[in-house]
Design a protein around this motif. Structure first.
Motif, short mmCIF file in Angstrom:
data_model
loop_
_atom_site.label_atom_id
_atom_site.label_comp_id
_atom_site.label_asym_id
_atom_site.label_seq_id
_atom_site.Cartn_x
_atom_site.Cartn_y
_atom_site.Cartn_z
N PHE A 75 18.93 -5.41 -34.31
CA PHE A 75 19.18 -5.72 -32.90
C PHE A 75 18.54 -7.06 -32.50
N GLY A 76 18.39 -7.95 -33.45
CA GLY A 76 17.75 -9.25 -33.18
C GLY A 76 18.39 -10.03 -32.05
N SER A 77 19.68 -9.84 -31.84
CA SER A 77 20.38 -10.60 -30.80
C SER A 77 19.95 -10.19 -29.39
N ILE A 78 19.35 -9.02 -29.24
CA ILE A 78 18.90 -8.60 -27.90
C ILE A 78 17.39 -8.44 -27.80
N ASN A 79 16.67 -8.56 -28.91
CA ASN A 79 15.22 -8.31 -28.85
C ASN A 79 14.36 -9.52 -29.24
N GLU A 80 14.94 -10.70 -29.16
CA GLU A 80 14.18 -11.93 -29.47
C GLU A 80 13.63 -11.94 -30.89
N ARG A 81 14.25 -11.18 -31.77
CA ARG A 81 13.82 -11.09 -33.17
C ARG A 81 12.33 -10.77 -33.28
N ILE A 82 11.92 -9.78 -32.50
CA ILE A 82 10.49 -9.47 -32.43
C ILE A 82 9.90 -8.95 -33.73
N VAL A 83 10.75 -8.38 -34.59
CA VAL A 83 10.23 -7.89 -35.86
C VAL A 83 9.63 -9.04 -36.67
N GLU A 84 10.12 -10.26 -36.44
CA GLU A 84 9.63 -11.44 -37.17
C GLU A 84 8.68 -12.31 -36.34
N ALA A 85 8.51 -12.04 -35.06
CA ALA A 85 7.74 -12.92 -34.17
C ALA A 85 6.26 -12.90 -34.52
N PRO A 86 5.64 -14.08 -34.67
CA PRO A 86 4.23 -14.14 -35.07
C PRO A 86 3.26 -13.62 -34.01
N HIS A 87 3.65 -13.64 -32.75
CA HIS A 87 2.74 -13.17 -31.69
C HIS A 87 2.98 -11.72 -31.30
N VAL A 88 3.81 -11.02 -32.11
CA VAL A 88 4.10 -9.60 -31.87
C VAL A 88 3.61 -8.80 -33.07
N ARG A 89 2.83 -7.77 -32.79
CA ARG A 89 2.34 -6.87 -33.85
C ARG A 89 2.93 -5.49 -33.61
N ILE A 90 3.66 -4.99 -34.58
CA ILE A 90 4.27 -3.66 -34.47
C ILE A 90 3.47 -2.69 -35.33
N THR A 91 3.01 -1.62 -34.69
CA THR A 91 2.20 -0.61 -35.36
C THR A 91 2.94 0.72 -35.33
N VAL A 92 2.99 1.40 -36.47
CA VAL A 92 3.58 2.74 -36.51
C VAL A 92 2.45 3.73 -36.29
N ASP A 93 2.50 4.38 -35.12
CA ASP A 93 1.42 5.28 -34.72
C ASP A 93 1.90 6.08 -33.51
N ASP A 94 1.19 7.12 -33.19
CA ASP A 94 1.40 7.86 -31.96
C ASP A 94 0.72 7.07 -30.84
N ALA A 95 1.41 6.86 -29.75
CA ALA A 95 0.88 6.04 -28.65
C ALA A 95 -0.43 6.59 -28.13
N ARG A 96 -0.53 7.90 -27.99
CA ARG A 96 -1.77 8.49 -27.47
C ARG A 96 -2.93 8.24 -28.42
N ASN A 97 -2.66 8.35 -29.72
CA ASN A 97 -3.70 8.07 -30.70
C ASN A 97 -4.14 6.62 -30.62
N HIS A 98 -3.17 5.70 -30.51
CA HIS A 98 -3.50 4.28 -30.41
C HIS A 98 -4.38 4.01 -29.20
N LEU A 99 -3.99 4.56 -28.05
CA LEU A 99 -4.76 4.34 -26.83
C LEU A 99 -6.16 4.93 -26.93
N LEU A 100 -6.27 6.04 -27.64
CA LEU A 100 -7.55 6.73 -27.75
C LEU A 100 -8.52 6.02 -28.68
N VAL A 101 -8.02 5.48 -29.80
CA VAL A 101 -8.94 4.97 -30.82
C VAL A 101 -8.96 3.46 -30.98
N ALA A 102 -7.93 2.75 -30.51
CA ALA A 102 -7.86 1.30 -30.77
C ALA A 102 -8.96 0.53 -30.08
N GLY A 103 -9.37 0.97 -28.91
CA GLY A 103 -10.44 0.29 -28.18
C GLY A 103 -10.01 -1.01 -27.54
N ALA A 104 -8.74 -1.37 -27.61
CA ALA A 104 -8.26 -2.62 -27.02
C ALA A 104 -8.06 -2.44 -25.52
#
Length: 198
Positions: free
Chosen positions: A72-101
């Motif tokens: 879907f690069g034509s509608i998502n700004e090719r975010i899978v390749e974007a250097p300022h975008v980090r994609i993490t495979v995780d449960d959102a609640r777990n990320h919010l709980l432990v990432a500390g960001a």
């Protein structure tokens, strides 16, 4: 995914996803760190990524959705390749709980509360995790959509139980929650909305 629709690139759907991405970014005076919950086709995260100077973290539960987003690069700004975008495979609640960001903006892709397990992302506990991950001047956007009165009011009440400062946008379909009362620089907001790139 498990028989449930995850994404499409119809103009109407892309428009709504871009609203979900652009609105909180346009409202925040200087967003540097943004978190997007859920990837889907990536239009929401792609809209967030268009805002210059912002580092974007996307948390997606399914690795297969991440692989499909590349189509879907034509509608998502090719975010899978974007250097300022980090994609993490995780449960959102777990990320919010432990990432500390801490984030200036937290938004979420369209996640239907009626799907199995998705109701957890409409709970008081989840909204509290979101609020706690915001910087003091940060803001969170929650898609609520059009739905019957009882579930609509239930989602509103739960959100307001956590975010005492909240506003409704786009015909009541989007909620913005803040830790402090929302103050809008009207001229800056209009200038961002007038930017052709947005």
């Amino acid at each position: 995914l498990d028989g449930l629709h995850q994404a499409n690139d119809s103009p109407e759907m892309v428009h709504v996803h871009r609203q979900i991405g652009h609105l909180p970014m346009a409202l925040h005076p200087n967003p540097r760190e943004a978190l997007v919950i859920g990837l889907g086709a990536g239009a929401t995260a792609g809209a967030v990524s268009r805002h210059t100077g912002t580092h974007v973290t996307v948390v997606e539960l399914s690795s297969s959705v991440v692989h499909a987003a590349a189509l879907f690069g034509s509608i998502n700004e090719r975010i899978v390749e974007a250097p300022h975008v980090r994609i993490t495979v995780d449960d959102a609640r777990n990320h919010l709980l432990v990432a500390g960001a801490r984030y200036d903006v937290i938004t979420a892709d369209i996640i239907q509360p009626i799907h199995a397990g998705a109701g957890n992302l409409y709970s008081r506990e989840y909204f509290a995790l979101v609020r706690n991950a915001l910087r003091e001047d940060g803001l969170a956007l929650q898609w609520i959509g059009h739905r019957e009165e009882t579930p609509y009011r239930l989602i509103l009440r739960t959100f307001l139980d956590v975010f005492r400062h909240a506003t409704l946008w786009v015909d009541g379909t989007l909620l913005i929650g803040t830790r402090q009362p929302l103050r809008i620089d009207v001229e800056a907001f209009r200038a961002r909305l007038a930017d052709p790139a947005m």
